[in-house]
Design an enzyme around this catalytic site. Structure first.
Site, mmCIF file in Angstrom:
data_model
loop_
_atom_site.group_PDB
_atom_site.id
_atom_site.type_symbol
_atom_site.label_atom_id
_atom_site.label_comp_id
_atom_site.label_asym_id
_atom_site.label_seq_id
_atom_site.Cartn_x
_atom_site.Cartn_y
_atom_site.Cartn_z
ATOM 1 N N ARG A 88 0.822 -1.475 0.066
ATOM 2 C CA ARG A 88 0.117 0.032 -0.047
ATOM 3 C C ARG A 88 0.828 1.459 0.078
ATOM 4 O O ARG A 88 0.538 2.281 -0.618
ATOM 5 C CB ARG A 88 -0.984 0.142 1.193
ATOM 6 C CG ARG A 88 -2.096 -1.061 1.281
ATOM 7 C CD ARG A 88 -2.908 -0.913 -0.171
ATOM 8 N NE ARG A 88 -3.629 -2.126 -0.397
ATOM 9 C CZ ARG A 88 -3.340 -3.122 -1.179
ATOM 10 N NH1 ARG A 88 -2.493 -3.020 -1.821
ATOM 11 N NH2 ARG A 88 -4.566 -4.198 -1.276
ATOM 12 N N GLU A 91 1.920 1.533 -3.505
ATOM 13 C CA GLU A 91 0.714 2.130 -4.365
ATOM 14 C C GLU A 91 0.576 3.622 -4.200
ATOM 15 O O GLU A 91 0.199 4.204 -5.029
ATOM 16 C CB GLU A 91 -0.167 1.253 -3.871
ATOM 17 C CG GLU A 91 -1.839 1.580 -4.535
ATOM 18 C CD GLU A 91 -3.025 0.934 -4.170
ATOM 19 O OE1 GLU A 91 -3.676 0.505 -4.995
ATOM 20 O OE2 GLU A 91 -2.994 0.865 -2.833
ATOM 21 N N SER A 114 15.072 14.618 2.795
ATOM 22 C CA SER A 114 15.961 13.682 3.324
ATOM 23 C C SER A 114 15.272 12.250 4.061
ATOM 24 O O SER A 114 14.326 12.568 4.670
ATOM 25 C CB SER A 114 17.007 14.251 4.214
ATOM 26 O OG SER A 114 17.955 13.469 4.737
#
Length: 147
Positions: A88, A91, A114
């Protein structure tokens, strides 16, 4: 013994002792997010921190020494994660990555956020429709230099 072996020893001891990552983090004196990342092989512990982890988890001296070595970071077993929760995030970056990039560049200029000078906080956010996972990430902005 290698760093992956140490991670497996930590996970087994955590389960056996019924510890939560927040408990381990309190013993180390760092955030639960950073300590968890370190125990899973992504961060380097100081000698004092590694010793405390050794005491907490009953680790042998060799494991305590390995906790102080610089790890190989970002070492997921596959290019595209197969674990549903980790997928996820993959995604999320696929769907919102260009949006994050565009908005960060608009606000800060040409550079990156960073992951080294970084902090994260994960909390539960109560919601009538079902609790939500709240993740706050904060990374130092690093502009690209011209030369």
């Amino acid at each position: 013994m290698n760093r992956n072996d140490v991670t497996e020893m930590i996970l087994a001891a955590k389960l056996k002792q019924g510890l939560r990552w927040a408990d381990v983090a309190d013993a180390i004196g760092q955030s639960k997010e950073w300590v968890t990342a370190g125990c899973l092989g992504q961060m380097t512990f100081t000698g004092e921190q590694a010793k405390k982890l050794g005491e907490t988890f009953g680790l042998p001296n060799e494991a305590v020494k390995l906790l102080q070595n610089v790890p190989y970071k970002g070492s997921l077993p596959t290019a595209v994660p197969t674990d549903p929760l980790i997928y996820r995030f993959y995604e999320l970056v696929n769907v919102y990555g260009t949006t994050l990039k565009e908005l960060i560049h608009e606000e800060f200029g040409d550079g990156i956020m960073s992951a080294i000078d970084f902090k994260m906080d994960i909390t539960r956010e109560p919601d009538a429709k079902g609790d939500r996972v709240k993740i706050v990430m904060s990374g130092k902005f690093l502009p690209y230099r011209t030369y």
